[in-house]
Design a protein around this motif. Structure first.
Motif, PDB file in Angstrom:
ATOM      1  N   ASN A 131       0.934  -1.188  -0.076  1.00  0.00           N
ATOM      2  CA  ASN A 131      -0.190  -0.079  -0.039  1.00  0.00           C
ATOM      3  C   ASN A 131       0.803   1.113   0.098  1.00  0.00           C
ATOM      4  O   ASN A 131       0.302   2.429  -0.477  1.00  0.00           O
ATOM      5  N   TYR A 132       2.040   1.272   0.328  1.00  0.00           N
ATOM      6  CA  TYR A 132       3.146   2.384   0.422  1.00  0.00           C
ATOM      7  C   TYR A 132       3.912   2.303  -0.987  1.00  0.00           C
ATOM      8  O   TYR A 132       4.095   1.053  -1.730  1.00  0.00           O
TER       9      TYR A 132
ATOM     10  N   ASP B  21       4.985  -2.984   4.175  1.00  0.00           N
ATOM     11  CA  ASP B  21       4.069  -1.969   4.451  1.00  0.00           C
ATOM     12  C   ASP B  21       4.384  -1.685   6.206  1.00  0.00           C
ATOM     13  O   ASP B  21       4.149  -0.642   6.774  1.00  0.00           O
TER      14      ASP B  21
END
Length: 359
Positions: free
Chosen positions: A167-168, A298
């Motif tokens: 997600n990063y 993450d």
């Protein structure tokens, strides 16, 4: 002056086309430089364009290289760049490393007979796009003195490691192994500013803040600046880059690396061909499932971002985070260019008969 990304991209591409580069090579070279400017690394973007043109005029850059693989095993290779733009040669080598990694789990490519390749991050990120860990490094013209020396024997020799996340954004550690990149000195010279103490020493080995000190026999310092602050570690990292990029590939190393500036001639006693790079790619799923790795990346990023800080107004910055923020802002609002760079670029436009950047 703020210049929209597409206008600057087209301008840069037209300069490379004017040098005789193919459409594909001109677009690729422009892409490498523009990513640097977008990511806020102004020292390695279009500010370098004049330097490439001057080297081409001196016949030290081949605009139409025949890039070849001169040695190869299933997981390794050595590439000869035929004196081409490093902006083109390095992506060729990284694509080869990725192809080998796709088949065998990892790929490692050394490069000789190349030139300045822009930001290392561009090439390492090519692997990240394939869910791989990317490595990119290059040696450079000698401007840095080893610890305890006043003799320029190493380049700023950058190295980059890039790791995909979930997600990063990816974690990208892209850095020179000197206390400061030479491009930052060039920017300070154009702005008429002094540089921080610990970046440069004069010909006698004394600290100086004069950005022109290199012209008077001075040298850049390794990462750490002095022995007490770990300059031997910066020296060690720079030596590693030099050996992997050049001793391994057959490029010039140490004081024999040809200078980026066209007004200085290459050494008359070369030990290799051009400058060298080293690029690598490792498949994450060669170690664990990609989704597991990304989830833990993450978690790693999240934990570091939540670290307590000495000053509550500050935060821990993940490697690559400032550059990503710059890329988002500059993609939207344009790329800032100082007047000296605009003047240089418009001089090139006049030379090649293309439209200048509007002021």
């Amino acid at each position: 002056m703020l210049v929209p990304e597409q206008i600057l991209r087209t301008f840069t591409q037209n300069i490379f086309l004017s040098m005789g580069c193919s459409d594909a090579h001109a677009a690729l070279a422009a892409d490498v430089l523009l990513l640097s400017d977008l990511r806020g690394i102004d020292s390695h973007g279009v500010a370098r364009l004049t330097g490439y043109v001057r080297l081409w005029e001196k016949k030290r850059i081949n605009a139409t290289p025949h890039i070849t693989i001169v040695h190869e095993t299933p997981t390794t290779a050595t590439v000869d760049g035929d004196a081409g733009l490093g902006l083109v040669v390095a992506p060729f080598a990284m694509k080869l490393a990725i192809q080998k990694a796709e088949q065998y789990g990892s790929g490692w490519v050394s490069v000789r007979n190349s030139n300045h390749f822009g930001i290392a991050g561009y090439h390492a990120l090519m692997a990240v796009e394939k869910d791989m860990i990317g490595f990119a490094m290059t040696n450079a013209s000698p401007l840095v003195a080893p610890t305890f020396s006043n003799e320029r024997l190493l380049g700023t020799n950058p190295m980059c490691y890039a790791f995909p996340a979930g997600n990063y954004p990816p974690v990208i550690a892209d850095m020179a192994t000197s206390a400061a990149a030479n491009g930052k000195l060039e920017i300070a010279q154009r702005l008429g500013k002094q540089v921080p103490e610990g970046w440069i020493q004069d010909a006698n080995g004394n600290y100086t803040t004069d950005p022109h000190a290199l012209k008077n026999g001075g040298s850049l310092l390794p990462l750490g600046s002095d022995r007490e602050h770990g300059s031997h570690k910066g020296f060690g990292l720079s030596a590693t880059v030099d050996i992997l990029s050049a001793v391994l590939s057959g490029a010039n190393y140490g004081p024999w690396v040809p200078p980026f500036v066209a007004f200085l001639e290459p050494p008359t006693d070369p030990v290799g061909l051009g400058i060298g790079h080293f690029l690598g790619a490792m498949r994450v799923d060669g170690f664990r499932p990609v989704n597991e790795f990304k989830a833990h990346m993450d978690n790693w990023i999240s934990r570091f971002k939540s670290a307590s800080t000495i000053d509550p107004s500050q935060k821990v910055i993940i490697p690559g985070e400032p550059e990503l923020e710059s890329q988002a802002e500059r993609s939207k609002n344009g790329i800032p260019l100082i007047d000296a760079v605009v003047d240089d670029l418009n001089t090139l436009a006049t030379k090649f008969g293309i439209a200048p950047l509007a002021s």
